[in-house]
Design an enzyme around this catalytic site. Structure first.
Site, PDB file in Angstrom:
ATOM      1  N   HIS A 121       0.823  -1.210   0.000  1.00  0.00           N
ATOM      2  CA  HIS A 121       0.000   0.000   0.000  1.00  0.00           C
ATOM      3  C   HIS A 121       0.863   1.269   0.000  1.00  0.00           C
ATOM      4  O   HIS A 121       0.340   2.363  -0.228  1.00  0.00           O
ATOM      5  CB  HIS A 121      -0.904  -0.013   1.230  1.00  0.00           C
ATOM      6  CG  HIS A 121      -2.300   0.460   0.955  1.00  0.00           C
ATOM      7  ND1 HIS A 121      -2.881   0.459  -0.299  1.00  0.00           N
ATOM      8  CD2 HIS A 121      -3.263   0.964   1.803  1.00  0.00           C
ATOM      9  CE1 HIS A 121      -4.110   0.913  -0.226  1.00  0.00           C
ATOM     10  NE2 HIS A 121      -4.371   1.238   1.019  1.00  0.00           N
TER      11      HIS A 121
ATOM     12  N   PHE B  77      -2.594   9.260   6.704  1.00  0.00           N
ATOM     13  CA  PHE B  77      -3.062   7.903   6.448  1.00  0.00           C
ATOM     14  C   PHE B  77      -3.843   7.905   5.136  1.00  0.00           C
ATOM     15  O   PHE B  77      -4.426   8.904   4.727  1.00  0.00           O
ATOM     16  CB  PHE B  77      -3.869   7.313   7.606  1.00  0.00           C
ATOM     17  CG  PHE B  77      -3.006   6.962   8.793  1.00  0.00           C
ATOM     18  CD1 PHE B  77      -2.348   5.738   8.825  1.00  0.00           C
ATOM     19  CD2 PHE B  77      -2.818   7.853   9.836  1.00  0.00           C
ATOM     20  CE1 PHE B  77      -1.525   5.410   9.904  1.00  0.00           C
ATOM     21  CE2 PHE B  77      -2.005   7.534  10.911  1.00  0.00           C
ATOM     22  CZ  PHE B  77      -1.347   6.304  10.944  1.00  0.00           C
TER      23      PHE B  77
ATOM     24  N   ASN C  66      -6.602   6.805   3.747  1.00  0.00           N
ATOM     25  CA  ASN C  66      -8.011   7.123   3.484  1.00  0.00           C
ATOM     26  C   ASN C  66      -8.335   8.607   3.578  1.00  0.00           C
ATOM     27  O   ASN C  66      -9.432   9.021   3.188  1.00  0.00           O
ATOM     28  CB  ASN C  66      -8.907   6.339   4.439  1.00  0.00           C
ATOM     29  CG  ASN C  66      -8.851   4.842   4.189  1.00  0.00           C
ATOM     30  OD1 ASN C  66      -8.176   4.386   3.266  1.00  0.00           O
ATOM     31  ND2 ASN C  66      -9.561   4.084   4.997  1.00  0.00           N
TER      32      ASN C  66
ATOM     33  N   ASP D 254      -0.812   2.478  -5.579  1.00  0.00           N
ATOM     34  CA  ASP D 254      -0.846   1.038  -5.827  1.00  0.00           C
ATOM     35  C   ASP D 254      -2.174   0.629  -6.460  1.00  0.00           C
ATOM     36  O   ASP D 254      -3.203   1.248  -6.209  1.00  0.00           O
ATOM     37  CB  ASP D 254      -0.645   0.288  -4.513  1.00  0.00           C
ATOM     38  CG  ASP D 254      -1.705   0.654  -3.475  1.00  0.00           C
ATOM     39  OD1 ASP D 254      -1.722   1.827  -3.039  1.00  0.00           O
ATOM     40  OD2 ASP D 254      -2.539  -0.211  -3.124  1.00  0.00           O
TER      41      ASP D 254
ATOM     42  N   ASN E 173      -9.274   3.934  -1.729  1.00  0.00           N
ATOM     43  CA  ASN E 173      -9.774   4.948  -0.791  1.00  0.00           C
ATOM     44  C   ASN E 173      -8.930   6.221  -0.790  1.00  0.00           C
ATOM     45  O   ASN E 173      -9.458   7.315  -0.551  1.00  0.00           O
ATOM     46  CB  ASN E 173      -9.862   4.371   0.623  1.00  0.00           C
ATOM     47  CG  ASN E 173     -10.988   3.364   0.769  1.00  0.00           C
ATOM     48  OD1 ASN E 173     -12.005   3.452   0.085  1.00  0.00           O
ATOM     49  ND2 ASN E 173     -10.796   2.391   1.651  1.00  0.00           N
TER      50      ASN E 173
END
Length: 268
Positions: A92, A137, A139, A164, A185
């Protein structure tokens, strides 16, 4: 006799001088003018009443300076990932890894924290760039990216997001001019921060899909093994080249380089 000769010569010179000034058919040739201008030390004193120094000439204004073009807006190159050591080297975070590879290749230090992101400023060729790794982060990536774009008034066509992609085979690259979030997201958050606009380029890096029954979340948070890291080095090499082409030669040439069958085979 000598005295009279001198007087004659003086009068002869004065006569010629008067003839030159008064005779209507006299003109200075172009060759003479060029000769006079080729010698900066040559000067002829001209009184204020001379036709060569008219009131009209004295009122001529100096040429106006050319208007300066506005400074170029930088390109914003964003890599997506999650902050913190435990996420280093995970699937990720491949967007972070790509941005780090660009920074190293171009000699740009990512040494500033602002707009909830780690930021580096520099040039690729003669193009100003900002490299960013949001620290919100994944999201909530749009909180950072949207703030940077708004503050610097960067056109969306100059915002490249690297992330990714589960739908691409491992280590493959794909450059697109626009598109949806595809279930990612981080991209969803960025599109929301752009008031729903999807018109910005993105560089997708394939991470493949989990084998068997492995949960997708666990898969994307899984670290790359040694063989995968070696494959990614070649991917990053091609990604760096693609970014250079994009900034210096345009989207079409970069997309052709990245998306061509030959390039995809080289990455396989």
């Amino acid at each position: 006799m000598k005295l009279s000769s001198s007087i004659f010569t003086f009068r002869f010179l004065n006569f010629n001088s008067l003839f030159i000034k008064s005779h209507p058919s006299f003109k200075i040739s172009a060759a003479t003018k060029r000769t006079m201008t080729q010698f900066p030390n040559f000067s002829t004193k001209i009184s204020n009443s001379s036709p060569a120094n008219t009131a009209e000439d004295s009122q001529v204004s100096p040429p106006e300076p050319r208007p300066q073009s506005p400074p170029r807006k930088p390109w914003l190159i964003v890599g997506l990932g999650n902050p913190g050591k435990k996420f280093n080297g995970t699937r990720h975070n491949v967007g972070f890894m790509m941005v780090d590879a660009i920074a190293e290749a171009e000699g740009i230090s990512i040494n500033t924290v602002n707009f909830k992101a780690q930021i580096g400023k520099g040039f690729i060729g003669n193009v100003p760039v900002m490299l960013a790794k949001p620290q919100t982060f994944m999201n909530s990536s749009g909180e950072s990216v949207g703030a940077i774009v708004s503050y610097y008034k960067i056109p969306l066509k100059q915002v490249l997001v690297i992330f990714d992609d589960l739908d691409l085979p491992f280590a493959k690259l794909r450059l697109l001019p626009k598109g949806g979030h595809g279930g990612h997201n981080g991209m969803r958050s960025i599109i929301d921060s752009f008031e729903g606009s999807r018109n910005f380029p993105r560089l997708r890096i394939g991470i493949g899909r989990p084998q068997g029954r492995m949960d997708t979340i666990n898969f994307v948070l899984r670290a790359f093994n040694k063989q995968e890291r070696e494959e990614l080095e070649f991917t990053f090499h091609n990604g760096i080249a693609a970014v250079r082409i994009l900034l210096l030669e345009g989207f079409d040439k970069s997309a052709t380089y990245v998306n061509s069958t030959k390039a995809m085979e080289q990455l396989g």
